[in-house]
Design a protein around this motif. Sequence first.
Motif, PDB file in Angstrom:
ATOM      1  N   ASP A  51      75.837 109.545 108.974  1.00 57.44           N
ATOM      2  CA  ASP A  51      74.647 108.778 109.334  1.00 57.44           C
ATOM      3  C   ASP A  51      73.427 109.488 108.765  1.00 57.44           C
ATOM      4  OD1 ASP A  51      76.009 106.877 110.778  1.00 57.44           O
ATOM      5  OD2 ASP A  51      76.004 108.088 112.617  1.00 57.44           O
ATOM      6  N   HIS A  52      72.666 108.766 107.976  1.00 58.32           N
ATOM      7  CA  HIS A  52      71.443 109.351 107.446  1.00 58.32           C
ATOM      8  C   HIS A  52      70.380 108.277 107.343  1.00 58.32           C
ATOM      9  CE1 HIS A  52      73.740 107.969 103.883  1.00 58.32           C
ATOM     10  NE2 HIS A  52      72.550 107.510 103.517  1.00 58.32           N
ATOM     11  N   SER A  53      69.140 108.699 107.353  1.00 58.85           N
ATOM     12  CA  SER A  53      68.056 107.729 107.264  1.00 58.85           C
ATOM     13  C   SER A  53      67.875 107.296 105.823  1.00 58.85           C
ATOM     14  CB  SER A  53      66.760 108.362 107.780  1.00 58.85           C
ATOM     15  OG  SER A  53      66.406 109.461 106.985  1.00 58.85           O
ATOM     16  N   PRO A  54      67.558 106.025 105.581  1.00 63.20           N
ATOM     17  CA  PRO A  54      67.355 105.556 104.205  1.00 63.20           C
ATOM     18  C   PRO A  54      66.084 106.120 103.609  1.00 63.20           C
ATOM     19  CG  PRO A  54      66.733 103.859 105.771  1.00 63.20           C
ATOM     20  CD  PRO A  54      67.342 104.980 106.569  1.00 63.20           C
ATOM     21  N   LEU A  55      66.003 106.102 102.274  1.00 64.77           N
ATOM     22  CA  LEU A  55      64.771 106.503 101.619  1.00 64.77           C
ATOM     23  C   LEU A  55      63.668 105.540 102.034  1.00 64.77           C
ATOM     24  CD1 LEU A  55      66.069 107.236  98.014  1.00 64.77           C
ATOM     25  CD2 LEU A  55      65.451 108.890  99.759  1.00 64.77           C
ATOM     26  N   PHE A 171      62.969 116.729  96.379  1.00 70.07           N
ATOM     27  CA  PHE A 171      63.818 115.629  96.845  1.00 70.07           C
ATOM     28  C   PHE A 171      63.589 115.375  98.332  1.00 70.07           C
ATOM     29  CE2 PHE A 171      67.714 113.388  98.016  1.00 70.07           C
ATOM     30  CZ  PHE A 171      67.833 112.486  96.965  1.00 70.07           C
ATOM     31  N   SER A 172      63.302 116.419  99.085  1.00 71.88           N
ATOM     32  CA  SER A 172      63.071 116.248 100.528  1.00 71.88           C
ATOM     33  C   SER A 172      61.848 115.372 100.801  1.00 71.88           C
ATOM     34  CB  SER A 172      62.904 117.613 101.213  1.00 71.88           C
ATOM     35  OG  SER A 172      61.627 118.186 100.921  1.00 71.88           O
ATOM     36  N   LEU A 173      60.909 115.334  99.848  1.00 73.38           N
ATOM     37  CA  LEU A 173      59.709 114.520 100.038  1.00 73.38           C
ATOM     38  C   LEU A 173      60.006 113.021  99.984  1.00 73.38           C
ATOM     39  CD1 LEU A 173      57.054 116.472  97.929  1.00 73.38           C
ATOM     40  CD2 LEU A 173      57.586 116.674 100.361  1.00 73.38           C
ATOM     41  N   LEU A 174      61.213 112.654  99.549  1.00 70.53           N
ATOM     42  CA  LEU A 174      61.603 111.247  99.531  1.00 70.53           C
ATOM     43  C   LEU A 174      62.000 110.753 100.913  1.00 70.53           C
ATOM     44  CD1 LEU A 174      63.673 111.325  96.228  1.00 70.53           C
ATOM     45  CD2 LEU A 174      61.396 110.349  96.545  1.00 70.53           C
ATOM     46  N   GLY A 175      62.103 111.696 101.869  1.00 72.65           N
ATOM     47  CA  GLY A 175      62.336 111.307 103.257  1.00 72.65           C
ATOM     48  C   GLY A 175      63.782 111.154 103.654  1.00 72.65           C
ATOM     49  N   GLN A 176      64.721 111.565 102.797  1.00 73.70           N
ATOM     50  CA  GLN A 176      66.142 111.430 103.110  1.00 73.70           C
ATOM     51  C   GLN A 176      66.581 112.526 104.086  1.00 73.70           C
ATOM     52  OE1 GLN A 176      68.497 109.465 103.508  1.00 73.70           O
ATOM     53  NE2 GLN A 176      69.304 109.080 101.451  1.00 73.70           N
ATOM     54  N   LYS A 177      67.438 112.160 105.028  1.00 75.15           N
ATOM     55  CA  LYS A 177      67.970 113.111 106.006  1.00 75.15           C
ATOM     56  C   LYS A 177      69.488 113.103 105.946  1.00 75.15           C
ATOM     57  CE  LYS A 177      63.813 113.807 107.703  1.00 75.15           C
ATOM     58  NZ  LYS A 177      63.089 115.067 107.469  1.00 75.15           N
ATOM     59  N   SER A 179      73.389 115.066 107.379  1.00 78.17           N
ATOM     60  CA  SER A 179      74.059 115.899 108.367  1.00 78.17           C
ATOM     61  C   SER A 179      74.211 117.308 107.809  1.00 78.17           C
ATOM     62  CB  SER A 179      75.447 115.336 108.695  1.00 78.17           C
ATOM     63  OG  SER A 179      76.324 115.545 107.598  1.00 78.17           O
ATOM     64  N   ALA A 180      74.578 118.240 108.682  1.00 75.41           N
ATOM     65  CA  ALA A 180      74.749 119.636 108.253  1.00 75.41           C
ATOM     66  C   ALA A 180      75.845 119.761 107.196  1.00 75.41           C
ATOM     67  CB  ALA A 180      75.075 120.515 109.461  1.00 75.41           C
ATOM     68  N   VAL A 181      76.942 119.009 107.352  1.00 77.09           N
ATOM     69  CA  VAL A 181      78.052 119.084 106.392  1.00 77.09           C
ATOM     70  C   VAL A 181      77.592 118.606 105.017  1.00 77.09           C
ATOM     71  CG1 VAL A 181      80.312 118.134 105.781  1.00 77.09           C
ATOM     72  CG2 VAL A 181      79.858 118.853 108.131  1.00 77.09           C
ATOM     73  N   THR A 182      76.934 117.448 104.975  1.00 75.76           N
ATOM     74  CA  THR A 182      76.483 116.895 103.707  1.00 75.76           C
ATOM     75  C   THR A 182      75.433 117.783 103.056  1.00 75.76           C
ATOM     76  OG1 THR A 182      76.927 114.651 104.497  1.00 75.76           O
ATOM     77  CG2 THR A 182      75.474 114.862 102.605  1.00 75.76           C
ATOM     78  N   SER A 183      74.494 118.289 103.850  1.00 72.45           N
ATOM     79  CA  SER A 183      73.451 119.163 103.310  1.00 72.45           C
ATOM     80  C   SER A 183      74.040 120.420 102.687  1.00 72.45           C
ATOM     81  CB  SER A 183      72.467 119.563 104.425  1.00 72.45           C
ATOM     82  OG  SER A 183      71.762 118.444 104.899  1.00 72.45           O
ATOM     83  N   LEU A 227      73.015 108.666  95.151  1.00 70.06           N
ATOM     84  CA  LEU A 227      72.414 109.759  94.385  1.00 70.06           C
ATOM     85  C   LEU A 227      71.767 110.783  95.312  1.00 70.06           C
ATOM     86  CD1 LEU A 227      71.436 110.531  91.328  1.00 70.06           C
ATOM     87  CD2 LEU A 227      69.244 109.640  92.155  1.00 70.06           C
ATOM     88  N   THR A 228      72.012 112.080  95.028  1.00 65.99           N
ATOM     89  CA  THR A 228      71.323 113.160  95.737  1.00 65.99           C
ATOM     90  C   THR A 228      70.756 114.125  94.711  1.00 65.99           C
ATOM     91  OG1 THR A 228      73.210 114.678  95.883  1.00 65.99           O
ATOM     92  CG2 THR A 228      73.015 112.993  97.624  1.00 65.99           C
ATOM     93  N   VAL A 229      70.052 115.133  95.201  1.00 66.98           N
ATOM     94  CA  VAL A 229      69.486 116.141  94.303  1.00 66.98           C
ATOM     95  C   VAL A 229      70.588 116.891  93.556  1.00 66.98           C
ATOM     96  CG1 VAL A 229      69.384 117.956  96.077  1.00 66.98           C
ATOM     97  CG2 VAL A 229      67.777 118.003  94.151  1.00 66.98           C
ATOM     98  N   ALA A 230      71.791 116.950  94.118  1.00 66.41           N
ATOM     99  CA  ALA A 230      72.912 117.606  93.437  1.00 66.41           C
ATOM    100  C   ALA A 230      73.231 116.910  92.124  1.00 66.41           C
ATOM    101  CB  ALA A 230      74.146 117.606  94.350  1.00 66.41           C
TER     102      ALA A 230
END
Length: 272
Positions: A51-55, A171-177, A179-183, A227-230
């Motif tokens: 579960d994550h918040s959308p951009l 990338f964090s400034l795009l507002g995406q959140k 979970s600890a595992v995904t991060s 897509l992520t920063v990775a």
Amino acid sequence: EVDPSLQALESRQEEILKRLYELKSAVDGLSKMIQTPDADFDVTNIIQTDDHSPLTANADLDLMLGRDYGALKDIVINANPALPPLSLLVLHSLLCERYKILSAVHTHSSVKSVPENLLKCFGEQTKRQPRQEYQLGFTLIWKDVPKPQMKFSIQTMCPIEGEGNIARFLFSLLGQKYSAVTSTLIDSWVDTAIFQLKEGSTKEKGAVLRSMNTALGKTSWLVGNELTVADIVAWCALQQTGSANAAPANVQKWMKSCENLAPFSSVIKLLK
């Protein structure tokens, strides 16, 4: 009765303490280089149901960067033109889709000359509006530095160093959140792209490409289904190391998916 001037002073002190706390939290988070340990379980299913918040187009810059009493937030990056941080150019394009950004490119006196395409890496500058009309300032300075450096509060903070760390922050400034595992997995891929794919030996690069090929056989992107920063950092590392043509099938398919996204176009033009 309480003196109004004393009340104003107390309010200002509370605001300053709040801003200092937010800045400390941001710096503490950015200073950690998270390494993913070898694991004996498959986290693919966890990520897919993450579960994550959308951009969001209205991410709160005041909350993320601190409130400067209405002043424009300024991000200033020093980078060496001998090894341009391509991922930061992709992220600049992504941020331009979310915010009204005042972009600028300059050359420091420590650099004798910079190729024309790097001086225009943000594209042709259109007619600028008054500074207060923008949400974010993004200034890139070509400078003789060993690794990219970034500040977003020029007078009060130590620079954030390294392309990977800066990319995480932007990338964090795009507002995406996440979970600890995904991060953790995202951070691991960013580190792998920088320290092994970009800077490692031929053997290390080959091992990373095989790992990427396996991961991309399960999901469309390196971590999960978006897509992520990775992905951004890894794609840019492949371009700079010349490993793109030798990449296995799943990696080739993923690279085309990246290249079909508009934010990557500025780097593709730069590489031609």
